[in-house]
Motif scaffolding. Structure first.
Motif, short mmCIF file in Angstrom:
data_model
loop_
_atom_site.label_atom_id
_atom_site.label_comp_id
_atom_site.label_asym_id
_atom_site.label_seq_id
_atom_site.Cartn_x
_atom_site.Cartn_y
_atom_site.Cartn_z
N UNK A 187 38.30 41.71 41.09
CA UNK A 187 37.34 41.76 42.21
C UNK A 187 38.07 41.23 43.43
N UNK A 188 37.79 41.83 44.58
CA UNK A 188 38.42 41.41 45.83
C UNK A 188 37.33 41.00 46.81
N UNK A 189 37.43 39.77 47.30
CA UNK A 189 36.55 39.27 48.35
C UNK A 189 37.42 39.17 49.59
N UNK A 190 36.92 39.64 50.73
CA UNK A 190 37.73 39.55 51.95
C UNK A 190 36.87 39.29 53.15
N UNK B 208 46.33 35.26 51.08
CA UNK B 208 45.87 35.56 49.73
C UNK B 208 45.44 34.31 49.01
N UNK B 209 44.29 34.40 48.35
CA UNK B 209 43.84 33.37 47.44
C UNK B 209 43.62 34.01 46.08
N UNK C 130 40.71 37.15 48.74
CA UNK C 130 40.67 36.37 47.51
C UNK C 130 40.48 37.34 46.36
N UNK C 131 41.42 37.31 45.42
CA UNK C 131 41.37 38.18 44.26
C UNK C 131 40.89 37.35 43.07
N UNK C 132 39.84 37.84 42.42
CA UNK C 132 39.29 37.19 41.24
C UNK C 132 39.61 38.07 40.04
#
Length: 143
Positions: free
Chosen positions: A34-37, A46-47, A85-87
């Motif tokens: 999942x990508x939150x931006x 990047x997190x 932020x990549x989860x």
């Protein structure tokens, strides 16, 4: 071209930054990642969030993070400014490096951070672009 290093100023590190991105940012997802931006005026950062639910072994979590960092580092010059932020999700533990890299690239394209998708990097509702009224809808021949 940026250097091969991944400097501290290219990372989302503070809990307050993660909280802000999760709360106010946009999200796109695949079964693997999942990508939150959230867009900003700063260079892309990047997190990463890879929990023990994804892989109970530290070596597995570190492999996922290493692949994602490397992919982001290679794409950083092409990315729109903002915080990403990549989860990782549990299927990421079974994915090889090429699959993880392709998933991250696909998410970045879907959110509009890479130029090939044509989607804007905005906070507009919805995940699909509006249909163009000038394109006729083909008749299926049923009736």
């Amino acid at each position: 071209m940026t250097s091969a290093r991944f400097p501290r100023n290219a990372r989302v590190r503070a809990k307050s930054d993660f909280d802000r991105i999760f709360q106010h940012g946009r999200r796109v997802a695949l079964p693997v990642l999942a990508l939150h931006w959230q867009s900003s005026q700063d260079a892309p950062r990047l997190g990463l969030a890879v929990s023990r639910k994804v892989d109970p072994r530290a070596v597995g979590r570190n492999r996922i993070k290493r692949v994602l960092r490397d992919t982001f580092r290679r794409l950083r010059d092409e990315l729109a400014a903002g915080d990403y932020v990549v989860v990782a999700r549990p299927p990421a533990a079974r994915a090889d490096a090429a699959e993880l890299a392709a998933a991250l690239r696909g998410l970045l394209q879907r959110c509009g951070a890479l130029g090939t998708s044509g989607l804007p990097l905005t906070s507009a509702p919805g995940t699909m672009p509006a249909a163009s009224p000038s394109v006729p809808i083909p008749d299926s021949g049923r009736g």
